[in-house]
Design a protein around this motif. Structure first.
Motif: not given
Length: 323
Positions: A181-200
């Motif tokens: 909820y806090c860090f995925s930027n609304g992404q669902f695809e695994t690679k995109k979620v990882i990218r969102a997590f690592l950029s926060n």
């Protein structure tokens, strides 16, 4: 000797007589009984080698039966709790207190041990926290800022409840939902979620603070689980193309996202990506991370971005794996 757990249950159902069946090739039994106008679920198994499993009581201490020895009975109760919500209209299982009962099968087993039953609680609650008027006042004085945390902190609270009740799979799911909820930027695809997590920066700094503690002080089971997953991940071609995760912070966050997909979606239900024995380790890891992150999220509400960029910095070379 037979070992049983007896636990109170409630629901929109009744029984005309005590019910009992044998399961798992008759090696275990399940019963529902009425006692003092209350309903109880009893799950039992036969124990041949019981000498080092029986509870011990003497003048100096009480040693209970190890919890892992009756984990299989707890798993059966968990199954009844989940499936019974539909078939039995079961509403509640009283995990806060249940009875461990050892029943002798033959006269020779009687009077061997001084304790044949005792109360147990399936939880690992810490000491209660002392709160003050100042704390309560602060919550409402800053309500306009804190309200944005209502949803993620609700996930966190549920995760903690499941964690303290040792429902580790459900605890992992709820704690991950907080991070998502806090860090995925609304992404669902695994690679995109990882990218969102690592950029926060906030999440990365929380992971860094947690890993400082974990890599030096975690128990052997948790370290073994962490190293096993690290070895598995470094074999994936998709990760080699994207990032080798030599960084502990990057690996931790990527591991949680990847295992989230396998646990949540279970695309291949025949593969046990995380065994029942490993879920406590996975749950403790994400619980520790979320504990760090909740503090940072509160601080973040009172910091301007420039200050956060200065505060949320770290040197990963300071982290060393426990020998």
């Amino acid at each position: 000797m037979h070992l049983s757990i007896k636990i109170q249950i409630e629901g929109e159902f009744t029984i005309n007589e005590n019910l009992s069946i044998n399961i798992e090739k008759r090696s275990k039994s399940v019963a529902i009984i009425r006692e003092n106008n209350k309903l109880y679920l009893i799950v039992s198994k036969e124990v041949i080698d019981y000498n080092d499993k029986m509870p011990i009581l003497n003048a100096h201490y009480f040693k209970p039966t190890p919890k892992d020895f009756f984990q299989d009975l707890i798993d059966i109760v968990r199954y009844v709790e989940a499936i019974g919500s539909e078939f039995l209209h079961l509403h509640k299982v009283f995990w806060d207190e249940f009875e461990i009962i050892w029943t002798p099968d033959v006269p020779e087993e009687e009077h061997i041990y001084p304790v044949y039953s005792y109360k147990e609680s399936l939880s690992n609650h810490s000491s209660p926290k002392l709160i003050s008027v100042k704390t309560l006042r602060h919550i409402f004085d800053e309500r306009n800022k804190y309200e944005v945390l209502t949803v993620p902190m609700s996930f966190y609270r549920l995760g903690n409840r499941f964690f303290h009740n040792m429902e580790f799979k459900m605890a992992f799911i709820q704690h991950y939902l907080m991070l998502d909820y806090c860090f995925s930027n609304g992404q669902f695809e695994t690679k995109k979620v990882i990218r969102a997590f690592l950029s926060n920066k906030t999440l990365r700094f929380g992971a860094y603070r947690y890993l400082q503690y974990f890599l030096k002080t975690a128990n052997d089971k948790d370290i073994t689980f962490y190293n096993k997953q690290r070895g598995i991940f470094n074999q994936y071609d998709s990760y080699k193309k994207c990032r080798k995760y030599s960084s502990h912070v990057d690996f931790l966050l990527a591991m949680l996202v990847e295992l989230r997909g396998k646990v949540f979606h279970a695309s291949d239900k025949t593969v046990n990506y995380v065994s029942d024995e490993e879920f406590p380790s996975l749950s403790r890891i994400i619980w520790g991370l979320c504990s760090q992150v909740t503090g940072l999220l509160r601080l973040e509400l009172f910091c301007i971005k420039q200050d956060r960029d200065k505060l949320w910095t770290f040197n990963e070379n300071e982290m060393l794996m426990k020998e």
